[in-house]
Design a protein around this motif. Structure first.
Motif, short mmCIF file in Angstrom:
data_model
loop_
_atom_site.label_atom_id
_atom_site.label_comp_id
_atom_site.label_asym_id
_atom_site.label_seq_id
_atom_site.Cartn_x
_atom_site.Cartn_y
_atom_site.Cartn_z
N SER A 193 46.33 50.94 -115.83
CA SER A 193 45.94 49.59 -115.42
C SER A 193 46.53 49.20 -114.06
N ALA A 194 47.81 49.47 -113.84
CA ALA A 194 48.43 49.12 -112.55
C ALA A 194 47.85 49.95 -111.42
N LEU A 195 47.53 51.20 -111.71
CA LEU A 195 46.95 52.09 -110.71
C LEU A 195 45.56 51.58 -110.30
N LEU A 196 44.76 51.19 -111.28
CA LEU A 196 43.43 50.68 -110.99
C LEU A 196 43.51 49.38 -110.19
N LYS A 197 44.48 48.54 -110.52
CA LYS A 197 44.65 47.28 -109.80
C LYS A 197 45.05 47.52 -108.34
N GLU A 198 45.99 48.43 -108.11
CA GLU A 198 46.46 48.72 -106.75
C GLU A 198 45.34 49.34 -105.92
N MET A 199 44.48 50.11 -106.54
CA MET A 199 43.38 50.75 -105.81
C MET A 199 42.37 49.75 -105.25
N LYS A 200 42.37 48.54 -105.78
CA LYS A 200 41.45 47.52 -105.28
C LYS A 200 41.77 47.15 -103.83
N HIS A 201 42.97 47.50 -103.37
CA HIS A 201 43.37 47.19 -101.99
C HIS A 201 42.97 48.30 -101.02
N THR A 202 42.39 49.38 -101.51
CA THR A 202 42.05 50.51 -100.64
C THR A 202 40.62 50.37 -100.13
N PRO A 203 40.34 50.84 -98.92
CA PRO A 203 39.01 50.66 -98.31
C PRO A 203 37.94 51.54 -98.92
N VAL A 204 36.70 51.08 -98.84
CA VAL A 204 35.54 51.86 -99.28
C VAL A 204 34.58 51.94 -98.09
N PRO A 205 34.74 52.95 -97.23
CA PRO A 205 33.93 53.04 -96.02
C PRO A 205 32.50 53.50 -96.32
N ASP A 206 31.67 53.44 -95.27
CA ASP A 206 30.27 53.86 -95.43
C ASP A 206 30.16 55.37 -95.59
N ASP A 207 31.18 56.10 -95.09
CA ASP A 207 31.19 57.55 -95.29
C ASP A 207 32.22 57.87 -96.38
N VAL A 208 33.06 58.85 -96.20
CA VAL A 208 34.08 59.20 -97.21
C VAL A 208 35.44 59.31 -96.53
N VAL A 209 36.45 58.72 -97.15
CA VAL A 209 37.82 58.83 -96.66
C VAL A 209 38.68 59.43 -97.76
N TYR A 210 39.57 60.35 -97.37
CA TYR A 210 40.53 60.94 -98.31
C TYR A 210 41.93 60.80 -97.73
N VAL A 211 42.83 60.24 -98.52
CA VAL A 211 44.22 60.08 -98.13
C VAL A 211 45.07 60.78 -99.19
N PRO A 212 45.82 61.85 -98.85
CA PRO A 212 46.53 62.62 -99.87
C PRO A 212 47.66 61.88 -100.56
N SER A 213 48.37 61.01 -99.82
CA SER A 213 49.59 60.41 -100.35
C SER A 213 49.67 58.95 -99.93
N VAL A 214 49.81 58.06 -100.92
CA VAL A 214 49.90 56.62 -100.66
C VAL A 214 51.15 56.08 -101.35
N GLU A 215 52.05 55.55 -100.55
CA GLU A 215 53.35 55.11 -101.06
C GLU A 215 53.21 54.07 -102.17
N GLU A 216 52.27 53.14 -102.01
CA GLU A 216 52.11 52.08 -103.01
C GLU A 216 51.66 52.62 -104.36
N LEU A 217 50.86 53.67 -104.36
CA LEU A 217 50.43 54.28 -105.62
C LEU A 217 51.55 55.10 -106.24
N GLU A 218 52.30 55.79 -105.39
CA GLU A 218 53.38 56.65 -105.88
C GLU A 218 54.58 55.86 -106.38
N ALA A 219 54.65 54.56 -106.05
CA ALA A 219 55.75 53.70 -106.50
C ALA A 219 55.51 53.11 -107.88
N LEU A 220 54.31 53.26 -108.41
CA LEU A 220 53.98 52.68 -109.72
C LEU A 220 54.63 53.47 -110.85
N ASP A 221 54.87 52.79 -111.96
CA ASP A 221 55.51 53.43 -113.11
C ASP A 221 54.72 54.63 -113.62
#
Length: 205
Positions: free
Chosen positions: A24-52
């Motif tokens: 649930s917390a992971l899904l909520k935090e992901m709402k802050h990530t962009p959804v571009p017209d093409d595709v973006v991949y980011v291997p490591s995101v501090e805010e996601l890795e800080a979740l329980d």
């Protein structure tokens, strides 16, 4: 192309649906990530890795080895390429999405792959899956106009820039990033990739 569901028995050779996690917390935090017209991949995101849930993913999902948690978001309808790792990958679908997947065992001796062997699977929003190391995969496809969002969990360092020289022949020629072997379709025009996909560049309508 027939779209199956990751809950179907046909998915078992490629991976499994995860149980016992609170995303649930992971899904909520992901709402802050962009959804571009093409595709973006980011291997490591501090805010996601800080979740329980990160500790649970590291210990339960990867047996305690260091992991990275990132995302793949955007709009996509095509196969374009397949990749594989020497490890499983965990995906958590933030939106409904479709994965186009196949088996590493079907790569030929000359490192080509027939796209007619690809299968499509729906991953419903909120679902976590393990994608086995021998499963060929690439960017998800969106099934809604708003695009797709997908959490990607892998051993730390995966998909980051190579820091060593690789041979230009055999499987070594497919290594495009750390722990990432890639076979592309020529239609995708991926710079530096080996165009070893044979057949249609599959599109999800």
């Amino acid at each position: 192309m027939k779209i199956q569901n990751v809950t179907d028995a046909s998915f078992r050779k490629y991976g499994k649906v995860l149980e016992g996690y609170d995303f649930s917390a992971l899904l909520k935090e992901m709402k802050h990530t962009p959804v571009p017209d093409d595709v973006v991949y980011v291997p490591s995101v501090e805010e996601l890795e800080a979740l329980d849930v990160a500790k649970a993913l590291q210990n339960k999902g990867f047996g305690g080895i260091p992991i990275e948690i990132g995302y793949c978001n955007g709009h996509n309808k095509k196969l374009n390429a397949v990749e594989y790792h020497r490890s499983s990958e965990i995906n958590v679908a933030v939106t409904d999405l479709v994965l186009l997947i196949g088996s590493q065992q079907d790569i030929t001796d000359d490192f080509t792959y027939d796209t007619s062997k690809i299968e499509a699977f729906l991953v419903p929003a909120g679902t976590g899956i393990e994608v086995y190391a021998t499963t060929l995969h690439y960017a998800p496809c969106n099934v809604q106009d708003g695009g797709f969002q997908c959490v990607v969990v892998l051993p730390a360092g995966t998909n980051t820039d190579l820091t060593f020289e690789t041979a230009k022949t055999g499987e070594d020629s497919l290594l495009t990033a750390k722990n990432k072997w890639l076979i592309a379709h020529e239609d995708a025009a991926i710079e530096g990739a080996v165009n070893g996909l044979r057949g249609e560049n599959i599109t999800i309508d």
